[in-house]
Design an enzyme around this catalytic site. Structure first.
Site, PDB file in Angstrom:
ATOM      1  N   HIS A 125      48.055  43.403  37.554  1.00 17.99           N
ATOM      2  CA  HIS A 125      47.516  42.748  36.361  1.00 17.99           C
ATOM      3  C   HIS A 125      48.642  42.034  35.618  1.00 17.99           C
ATOM      4  CE1 HIS A 125      45.668  42.143  32.422  1.00 17.99           C
ATOM      5  NE2 HIS A 125      44.511  42.223  33.056  1.00 17.99           N
TER       6      HIS A 125
ATOM      7  N   GLU B  15      43.417  35.515  37.675  1.00 17.62           N
ATOM      8  CA  GLU B  15      43.440  35.518  36.218  1.00 17.62           C
ATOM      9  C   GLU B  15      44.509  34.546  35.727  1.00 17.62           C
ATOM     10  OE1 GLU B  15      44.355  39.442  34.808  1.00 17.62           O
ATOM     11  OE2 GLU B  15      46.229  39.518  35.913  1.00 17.62           O
TER      12      GLU B  15
END
Length: 251
Positions: free
Chosen positions: A97, A170
Site C-alpha cells: 500500500h 492506486e
C-alpha cells in the site's frame, strides 16, 4: 469473474466499533449481495478477530490484514506473521500500500518478499501499486508500474495465479485527496497492468483481478467498476461507514 470490493479501514475504529460496522454492513447487504460480488474487509490488527466473528455467517465476505512480515515467527518486534493473521480469521492481506511505501519507507523488495511469503503460507494477497504525481507528470507511469509489479511478484509462482493474487492500482496523488483519476487515466493504467500480468503469467494473467483504489465513493463507484480491466475497488475513507460502503458494494 467476481468483482472484488475491498475496504481498507487503515488506523481507524476500535475493535468494538469495527465489529459493529462489519455487522451493519453484512445486514445491509444480506439479501442483496449480487453473485458477482466478493467483499473483503481490512481492519486494523486489534479488530481482526471481532470483525471475523461478526462476518462468520455472512456469505461473500472475508477478512484481511493490512500488513504482514515475511517470516513464520521470530524476534521481529511489532510485526505479525501470515499464520497469526490466519489465526485471527484472515484469508487476505494487503502488501505494498502506498502509505506503507511512502510513510513507512517499505522498498519494492520488501513488498515482494511479503507477497511471496504470504501466498506460500496460504493467504491471498492484494498487491498495491501506483505512481506519485511527480512520476506521472514525468511520463514514468509505465516504468513505475512495471518496476513495482515485477518486483512485487518476483517470488510468486505461476500456479498461484489467479486465485491467490489481486492487484490494486492506486494513483498515489488520488488517495485521501478527493482527487479522482478520470476514466481515461484509469483505463490506461489498468491496461498497462493487464499487459504486464499477461507477460509475467501468460493466460493466468488474464484472470488476475485488477482493482482501482483512488478516492472511490458511492457517487463514482458504478462508473469506475464498469471500465475495462476494472475488476473491483479498494476503498478507504468511503468504506468506514456501513451505509456508504454498502452502496459501493451494490453499485
Amino acid at each position: 469473474m467476481k468483482k472484488l470490493m475491498a475496504a481498507n479501514w487503515k488506523m481507524y475504529k476500535t475493535a468494538g466499533e469495527a465489529r459493529t460496522t462489519a455487522a451493519s454492513l453484512a445486514a445491509l447487504t444480506a439479501d442483496t449481495l449480487p453473485d458477482d460480488r466478493e467483499v473483503v474487509i481490512f481492519p486494523q490488527f486489534t479488530a481482526l478477530s471481532p470483525v471475523a466473528d461478526a462476518l462468520r455467517h455472512a456469505t461473500g465476505y472475508s477478512v484481511g490484514g493490512q500488513d504482514v512480515y515475511p517470516a513464520a515467527e521470530g524476534a521481529y518486534t511489532g510485526e505479525i506473521s501470515p499464520g497469526m493473521l490466519m489465526d485471527c480469521g484472515c484469508a487476505w492481506v494487503l502488501t505494498g500500500h502506498s502509505e506503507r511505501r511512502h510513510v513507512i519507507g517499505e522498498s519494492d523488495e520488501l513488498v515482494g518478499a511479503k507477497t511471496a511469503f504470504s501466498i506460500n503460507a496460504g493467504l491471498k494477497v492484494v498487491l498495491c501499486i501506483g505512481e506519485t504525481i511527480e512520476e506521472r507528470e514525468a511520463g514514468r507511469l509505465g516504468e513505475v508500474l512495471e518496476r513495482q509489479l515485477e518486483t512485487g511478484l518476483a517470488g510468486v509462482k505461476g500456479d498461484a495465479v489467479p486465485a491467490a493474487i489481486a492487484v490494486a492500482y492506486e494513483p498515489v496523488w488520488a488517495i485521501g485527496t478527493g482527487k479522482v483519476a478520470g476514466p481515461p487515466e484509469i483505463v490506461e493504467a489498468h491496461a498497462l497492468v493487464r499487459q504486464l500480468l499477461v507477460a509475467r503469467f501468460g493466460e493466468g494473467g488474464v484472470a488476475v483481478r485488477i482493482l482501482y483504489g483512488g478516492s472511490v465513493k458511492p457517487e463514482n463507484a458504478r462508473e469506475i467498476i464498469a471500465l475495462d480491466n476494472v475488476d473491483g475497488v479498494l476503498v478507504g475513507g468511503a468504506s468506514l461507514q456501513a451505509d456508504s460502503f454498502s452502496r459501493i458494494i451494490l453499485a
